[in-house]
Design an enzyme around this catalytic site. Structure first.
Site, PDB file in Angstrom:
ATOM      1  N   ASP A  44     -14.363   6.035   7.959  1.00 50.49           N
ATOM      2  CA  ASP A  44     -13.241   6.804   7.411  1.00 50.49           C
ATOM      3  C   ASP A  44     -13.714   7.775   6.338  1.00 50.49           C
ATOM      4  OD1 ASP A  44     -10.373   7.396   7.005  1.00 50.49           O
ATOM      5  OD2 ASP A  44     -10.840   6.639   5.004  1.00 50.49           O
ATOM      6  N   LYS A  64      -8.695   0.978   6.601  1.00 53.52           N
ATOM      7  CA  LYS A  64      -9.149   0.440   5.303  1.00 53.52           C
ATOM      8  C   LYS A  64      -8.340  -0.794   4.929  1.00 53.52           C
ATOM      9  CE  LYS A  64      -8.596   4.401   3.212  1.00 53.52           C
ATOM     10  NZ  LYS A  64      -8.626   5.796   3.428  1.00 53.52           N
ATOM     11  N   HIS A  92       0.855  -1.191   0.000  1.00 50.75           N
ATOM     12  CA  HIS A  92       0.000   0.000   0.000  1.00 50.75           C
ATOM     13  C   HIS A  92       0.886   1.234   0.000  1.00 50.75           C
ATOM     14  CE1 HIS A  92      -3.507   2.482   0.716  1.00 50.75           C
ATOM     15  NE2 HIS A  92      -2.735   3.178   1.527  1.00 50.75           N
TER      16      HIS A  92
HETATM   17  N1  URA Z   1      -4.648   8.465   2.648  1.00 47.91           N
HETATM   18  C1  URA Z   1      -5.726   8.013   3.353  1.00 47.91           C
HETATM   19  O1  URA Z   1      -6.370   7.045   2.976  1.00 47.91           O
HETATM   20  N2  URA Z   1      -6.044   8.674   4.501  1.00 47.91           N
HETATM   21  C2  URA Z   1      -5.353   9.740   4.965  1.00 47.91           C
HETATM   22  O2  URA Z   1      -5.699  10.268   6.012  1.00 47.91           O
HETATM   23  C3  URA Z   1      -4.240  10.202   4.221  1.00 47.91           C
HETATM   24  C4  URA Z   1      -3.909   9.534   3.055  1.00 47.91           C
END
Ligand code: URA
Length: 433
Positions: free
Chosen positions: A161, A187, A82
């Site tokens: 989120d 996530k 990721h």
């Molecule tokens: N990427 C994400 O998924 N969340 C963040 O807070 C910053 C970058």
């Protein structure tokens, strides 16, 4: 429990309990806490921070706020990588086929572009016919059959989120370490992988602008992943310049294919091989050095490229584009941006380069915008290169000629020249185990 008391406790520097954090995320998810109280707590967290325990609790609550996937019917070790987001970052398109060609399963759920950063799903959709949505059964069958599938996140992953990010975005609370870590890992942990390698970007094209901040974020996310029972590693990689030469969707797919053919830019090749080596090593394929040798061989013997073709074919994409990248549709218009002076490129503001590509139509300003897949930028010169006056710095591509002006202005303003050669910067700063 009252949200007022939770905000006050954090405002005064207190440590929130597991129950208080669960109450907060439950209320974010079911809509019972108003936006102003959510925003107020985000601001209190921004200023007072969170302990590792609090951040883990926040991450797990975010993860548990929505759907999870069950990959237990996938045979073998599942590994993912990721990236925290960058410009010209097409590493997934290179790394995933390398790793899968060596027998480690890659069941990848990727995102779309966010702000100045690109997204793997948008890049894959530049391949005509490529389906980025599969049913769970088809997704799992494909990973079992060929070792690799890449789709977008169509499920209700971590809905807390989504809400939190939207509010952070408009209340200047995005760049808080615990909030970023909980957002990314919440996530990531909703997907069911055994091993995760994080590519934490650092520099002007990333959320974390300094190496120390990036290292701290990497440490925190590795600890969270380990707490959740995952095998974790994080690489801190340079995003103070775009990765490779191509920015924009089909341009990046073409560069990824070139890299799988062994003809990729040096920086992109090095970062991809390093990521692949650590993914393979975490999955039990030897030391990172041994795994690096395997990854190099997968490029030189053509097996990684063959794996990408297999994946494109399985997901309905036009394989002729991968076999001969000249088959990609070209942008209607191109414009060379020429240097007005001689000298070295001292610094390029990578975020601004990403925004210049967006301004050519390669990304979205709103979720509803269509992408021009052939739009983008091919950099002819990068930081550290010497440029003669009149030489081409970059070529811009778009289907809408009117967009050149704004993009060129951004690119010029973002490029700083000097007479002396600037100091070399590492590509991989650190590895956090
Ligand atoms: N990427 C994400 O998924 N969340 C963040 O807070 C910053 C970058």
């Amino acid at each position: 429990m009252r949200m007022y008391d939770i905000i006050k406790k954090k405002r005064d520097g207190g440590e929130l309990s597991t129950e208080e954090i669960a109450f907060f995320i439950q209320g974010v998810t079911d809509g019972s806490i108003p936006d102003y109280q959510i925003s107020a707590l985000c601001m209190a967290i921004y200023f007072k921070g969170m302990s590792v325990r609090e951040t883990c609790d926040l991450t797990f609550a975010v993860r548990d706020s929505g759907d999870k996937v069950d990959f237990s019917s996938i045979r073998g070790i599942r590994v993912d990588k990721h990236s925290t987001g960058g410009v010209g970052d097409k590493t997934s398109l290179v790394v995933a086929p390398i790793v899968a060609s060596l027998g480690v399963k890659v069941a990848k759920m990727s995102g779309r572009g966010l702000g100045h950063t690109g997204g793997t799903v948008d890049k894959l959709e530049a391949i005509e016919g490529f389906r980025t949505t599969l049913s769970d059964a088809d997704f799992i069958r494909q990973v079992n059959d060929i070792g690799l599938a890449i789709v977008g996140q169509s499920r209700q992953f971590a809905p807390a989120d989504k809400k939190l990010y939207a509010l952070r975005d408009v209340t200047a609370t995005v760049d808080s370490m615990p909030l970023i870590a909980a957002s990314i890992m919440g996530k990531k942990l909703a997907a069911d992988d055994d091993c995760i390698v994080l590519d934490v970007k650092t520099g002007s094209g990333s959320f974390m602008k300094t190496v120390d901040e990036s290292r701290a974020l990497a440490r925190l996310m590795v600890d969270i992943g380990k707490n959740a029972g995952k095998k974790m590693k994080a690489l801190i990689t340079n995003m103070d310049r775009p990765l490779g030469h191509a920015i924009g969707n089909s341009l990046e797919v073409i560069e990824a294919v070139e890299t799988l053919c062994g003809r990729g830019p040096e920086d992109l090749t090095e970062v991809c091989l390093t990521l692949a080596a650590h993914m393979l090593s975490l999955a039990g394929m030897g030391t990172p050095d041994e795994a690096m040798a395997l990854a190099k061989r997968a490029i030189s013997d053509g097996s990684a490229l063959a794996k990408l073709k297999e994946c494109v074919a399985a997901q309905g994409g036009d394989v002729r584009l991968i076999e001969d990248t000249k088959n990609f549709k070209k942008a209607k218009y191109s414009r060379d941006v020429r240097s007005t002076q001689s000298g070295y490129i001292a610094h390029a503001d990578t975020e601004a380069y990403g925004l210049a590509s967006l301004a050519l139509g390669a990304g979205r300003n709103t979720a509803e915008d269509d992408i021009d897949f052939s739009a983008g930028i091919l950099l002819k010169k990068k930081t550290g290169d010497y440029v003669e006056a009149g030489e081409t710095l970059a070529t811009l591509y778009t289907d809408n000629e009117a967009l050149f002006e704004g993009a060129e202005a951004r690119l010029r303003a973002a490029t700083r020249m000097q007479s002396g050669r600037p100091e070399e910067e590492p590509l991989v700063y650190d590895i956090v185990e």
